[in-house]
Design a protein around this motif. Structure first.
Motif: not given
Lengths: 394, 617
Positions: A141-147, A150-151, A154, A210
């Motif tokens: 998230l800090d690096m701008g990758a949102f996904t 969430l994984y 999960r 990812l």
């Protein structure tokens, strides 16, 4: 005394460097990063002195989450203090419970039943996985990758389901307690947990595809925030932040408690795979590898649990009297060496309780590392050190 | 739970309730009165066609003055400021209109009909609609929450928009036809330069139909038509962001193993964006007190208006274009360039350090991506030899093989260069540095909220659509299908028109292709991390720029040799073109396969609702 002038509002910009090159006027800028900033992981406040996008200095300010946890420990009996330890490193409550329980047990000489020890190892390692999952996701998230976030959640969710089935809580467990654990594991726990591990282990490769080996991610984290082994030791780093610098130091191996010496696992260290040794990527990747090792440990512990019947708790855990003695006991928490210093005075209530939070010590290196990097690297470095403010402020 | 039981929500004061009721009454009463006045005036004009000028003068000039003279003493006697002011205002308006009518040679009949018939009727309808909306607001919200009503409203809306556009086009065409009618059109021109005067039009519409002439008369002027069409354009690009945002949230949800919006509107939360928009409009109007208020208010419009303007020149099909400019490409690029200004001003005016960082990053980013983007677009322009987008599109009507992306190897590279640069121009991941929320809180729009914030989003999504549209027109066969246009059924009946529109040519194909490119943008955003500002500059200036220069150069030489003067090279070029088309086919089938596979296996791949994986469930 009359000469002393007390400024109620000191001019923070007093020593800011202003410069004039030709007709371009430049000026350094003080920026408050936090306490309400999306990537300072809680209420950390960092005052950045910046020159454009360059960060010249970063001073962390702490204390926004201070709850007098140590003082409370000097007013309640040890078993009553367990819930307070949950709130220190709230992402790895089990490990905090474990550290405090072990300290009290070592001080009073309490014997922990064999089955309780195995359960403790399972839950501590599962919580390490959950904590590293949050760390990994939030780093993405800090690096701008949102996904990936969430994984990660999960997968964490199902660990929390297992915890909830065992102790009823999903964040502040108070499950590991003095003399053992509060309750035996529920029915079918071993099967469900094993099923989860089978589900989870291939996911690590997915995260690597990812995020870990993503070109942009590597470009953002490799060769950023390099901490040499020497520097890491000098600043008192511990946990993945220390091992990211290539130092093979893990308390689970150095002085194994809870029978960690009976399990077969490796200590992953940073190797400078994508950049220089001790950069952000190394610290990040150590966590990924540690999750794999934790899975290994939990698998062995589950086998062991099936063959270890008996008590899950020592009967006199609630009524221990602390001797007139003191002890400092450390374990390897999810973020590093988590230690408790306890001084007894012969009563049930400790005379002094002091916690050594690994995040607190790890955070101290911020200014040293953040110096002279870009603004976008600040979240990268703080995220790779992975601080939990609840533990820093206590 | 009723409102009164929630302690922290203050009940609406009695006084305000009474005021609202009064306002509603004024709206209803005013609307009805205006309608009646309009109808009466219509009757007056139809009954007394001769002394029209005098009637208009009396009605528009003398009556208000008399009314004002009556109101002033009334206001003074009652001590009412409002009444007195109204009186003076009426006198002013009467004097102004009367003076205008006397001083200018405007046809008083036209002014009279516009002012006294159409004006009151339009105002009355507007007021009644407003009153109705206020009354029905709660019911409307309830309706929106129901499943099928929402869908019916949505479909009804679309159908009525289409009908409205069609009706406008019909009327415009009819007016143009009238202007060309030699039996009707005499040498006389109106004072505004139009071809038709009221008198000429009146000969066509006699008797009871005479008022139609007054309505049609203004429609012959370009300005009026443009205003109406601009309304359509603004409406359309307001719809695009709403649905792109909803779609993005759905796609993001699927990618992230969630469901995305599911509630509002019933079917997969299709009305989520409308609800959000309503919420945003109702939010507090906040301007940072230490910031530059004027610039702060101006900035969102500076971002939004250029995005609309880009659509002026963007064709959706051969005839579906608002202004078919011969420099359309330059115009669109220039408009998208202005958008940056809004972002920079927003960052500056917010008086927030993070906003300034965002603005500076946007400035940095713009100087680095604009040049490679323009250079990459030069390649198809050179290949086509035209800047007019409809001309460039016309070259690609011979099926898949004629699309410019596979025209030569350099075009294909240029396409990828352009797509990368266009991501940067829309501030989309991985180039979303100006608003990178993990570093700069929210970048340039940190201080923005409510409607102004939503304008930035409208601008972003409109720009996304615009750059995708450019890519489609310049590289991917514009609004033509993969089959050659010559295969299309030529009949004039509805069936062949539908086949033509869906398979060969038309705005539907164009929007579908744009949607595919938008989908790729969304896909990239939710997969990749963000790159750092120095890496953006490096990627754009040190990698993309030399690459596009090389591509432009290579393309120049290719075009130099690819003609009948060099038969050997021409045949070689044909082979290359064929191979590249094959590559294109393979890529298209692969992407389509990915999408279909992903959609069919959506639950297994992303584990929607992780519960499915949970043992024992």
């Amino acid at each position: 005394m009359a000469d002393t002038v007390l400024e109620s509002r000191p001019d923070l910009n007093l020593d800011v460097v202003r410069d004039e090159i030709g007709d371009v006027r430049t000026e350094e800028m003080l920026v408050n990063m936090g306490p309400q900033h999306p990537s300072t992981h809680g209420v950390l406040r960092i005052v950045l002195r910046t020159d454009g996008e360059m960060v010249l200095e970063a001073v962390p300010h702490i204390g926004y989450l201070h709850r007098c946890a140590e003082k409370i420990g000097e007013n309640v009996a040890p078993y009553q203090y367990i819930p307070y330890t949950d709130r220190m490193d709230y992402l790895a409550g089990m490990n905090n419970n474990l550290a405090f329980s072990l300290a009290i047990e070592a001080l009073t000489g309490l014997e922990v039943p064999k089955r309780a020890q195995v359960i403790r190892v399972i839950f501590a390692e599962m919580n390490r996985i959950a904590s590293h999952l949050v760390s990994m996701g939030a780093y993405g998230l800090d690096m701008g990758a949102f996904t990936p976030f969430l994984y990660a959640f999960r997968e964490r969710e199902r660990i929390l389901d297992l915890f909830e089935a065992s102790c009823g809580a999903r964040l502040t467990y108070s499950y590991i307690t003095i003399g053992g654990v509060t309750d035996d594991v529920p029915e079918r726990f071993i099967d469900v947990c094993r099923e989860y591990l089978d589900y989870f282990e291939p996911k690590i490769a997915e995260y690597n595809n990812l995020l870990s080996f993503n070109h942009i991610f590597v470009k953002r984290t490799a060769n950023v925030g390099i901490i040499s082994a020497e520097k890491a030791i000098n600043w008192g780093l511990s946990g993945p932040s220390l091992r990211g610098s290539g130092v093979k130091w893990d308390l689970r191996k150095v002085h194994p408690d809870c029978g960690y010496d009976e399990y077969d696992f490796d200590i992953p260290v940073g190797q400078g795979l994508k950049g220089q040794l001790g950069d952000c990527w190394d610290r990040y990747f150590v966590r990924i590898q540690e999750m794999q090792q934790s899975v290994r440990i939990v698998r062995q512990a589950l086998d062991k649990l099936a063959g270890t019947p008996g008590e899950y708790k020592h009967k006199s855990g609630k009524s221990v009297k602390l001797p007139k003695d003191e002890i400092y006991y450390e374990i390897e928490g999810a973020r590093g060496q988590l230690g408790f210093f306890i001084q007894g005075d012969g009563s049930q209530i400790p005379y002094r309780v002091k916690a050594r939070g690994p995040s607190y010590c790890n955070l101290s290196i911020t200014n040293e590392v953040v110096k002279d990097c870009l603004l976008a690297d600040v979240p990268a470095i703080i995220g790779s050190i992975d601080v939990v403010m609840g533990e820093v402020d206590r | 739970m009723s409102q009164a039981t929630i302690p922290w929500i203050e009940p609406v004061p009695e006084k305000r309730v009474a005021m609202r009721r009064k306002a509603l009454l004024v709206l209803f009463g005013g609307g009805l009165t205006a309608l009646i006045v309009g109808c009466v005036m219509l009757g007056v004009f139809r009954a007394l066609p001769d002394q029209v000028g005098t009637i208009v003068f009396i009605l528009a000039g003398v009556l208000p003055i008399l009314g004002g003279l009556g109101l002033i003493p009334l206001g003074l006697l009652n001590g009412s400021v409002v009444l007195t002011t109204l009186g003076f205002a009426q006198i002013g308006i009467g004097a102004l209109v009367g003076g205008l009518l006397k001083a200018t040679p405007i046809d008083p009949l036209v002014v009279g009909v516009l002012l006294l018939v159409i004006g009151p009727i339009a105002a009355g309808l507007a007021m009644l609609t407003a009153a109705g909306v206020i009354v029905a607001f709660k019911q409307v919200v309830q309706l929106l929450l129901m499943r099928w009503t929402a869908l019916i409203l949505f479909c009804g809306g679309i159908v009525s928009i289409i009908l409205l556009v069609w009706a406008h086009a019909f009327v415009f065409r009819y007016v143009a036809q009238l202007a060309n009618d030699t039996t009707l059109n005499t040498s006389a021109t109106t004072t505004f330069g139009g071809d038709l005067t009221i008198a000429e039009l009146s000969t066509r519409f006699s008797g009871n139909w005479r008022p139609v002439a007054f309505v049609l008369w203004p429609l012959q002027f370009g300005l009026i038509r443009d205003l109406i069409a601009m309304g359509g354009v603004i409406g359309f690009i307001s719809i695009i962001p709403l649905y792109t945002i909803w779609w993005e949230r759905k796609v993001a949800g699927r990618i992230q193993s969630r469901l995305g919006p599911m509630r509002v509107g019933g079917w997969h939360g299709w009305a989520q964006s409308f609800a959000d928009g309503m919420k945003l409009i109702c939010k507090e109007d906040f301007v940072p007190p230490e910031g530059d208020g004027t610039l702060f208010r101006l900035a969102p419009y500076l971002a939004f208006v250029p995005a609309i303007c880009a659509f002026i020149a963007l064709p959706f099909a051969t005839t579906y274009v608002f202004r078919d400019l011969d420099v359309a490409l330059l115009f669109i690029l220039a408009m998208l360039g202005i958008e940056v200004l809004g972002v920079i001003i927003a960052g500056w005016a917010s008086n927030n350090k993070w906003s300034v960082y965002g603005a500076m990053r946007e400035a940095c980013q713009m100087v680095s991506y604009e040049i490679p983007m323009g250079m990459a677009l030069l390649v198809p322009v050179m290949t086509a030899g035209a800047l007019r987008l409809t001309d460039i599109a016309k070259l690609q009507q011979d099926g898949f093989g004629s699309w410019l992306a596979w025209n030569n190897p350099f075009c294909l590279i240029a396409f990828f260069c352009y797509y990368t640069a266009s991501l940067a121009s829309c501030k989309r991941a991985p180039f979303d540095l100006p608003e990178s929320e993990s570093e700069l809180v929210a970048g340039f729009h940190t201080e923005y909220s409510g409607f102004r914030w939503s304008l930035f989003f409208f601008a972003e999504y409109a720009a996304m659509f615009a750059v995708s549209g450019l890519a489609v027109i310049l590289f991917l066969g514009a609004w033509y299908g993969p089959l050659p246009l010559s295969w299309a059924p030529a009949g004039n009946d509805i069936a062949s028109a539908v086949v033509r529109g869906l398979l060969f040519d038309g705005p539907i194909l164009f929007i579908l292709k744009c949607g595919l490119l938008l989908y790729v943008q969304i896909w990239i955003r939710w997969t990749l991390p963000r790159i750092r500002i120095d890496q953006v500059l490096y990627a754009c200036i040190q990698v993309l720029l030399p690459l596009t220069m090389l591509v432009v150069l290579g393309s120049t030489f290719w075009l130099l040799f690819d003609n009948s003067a060099h038969p050997a090279f021409e045949s070689f070029a044909k082979v290359v073109r064929g191979l590249l088309s094959l590559v294109g086919v393979v890529i298209s089938i692969a992407i389509a396969g990915f999408i279909i596979f992903g959609f069919v296996n959506r639950r297994r791949l992303v584990g929607t609702l992780a519960i499915e994986h949970f043992p024992g469930s």
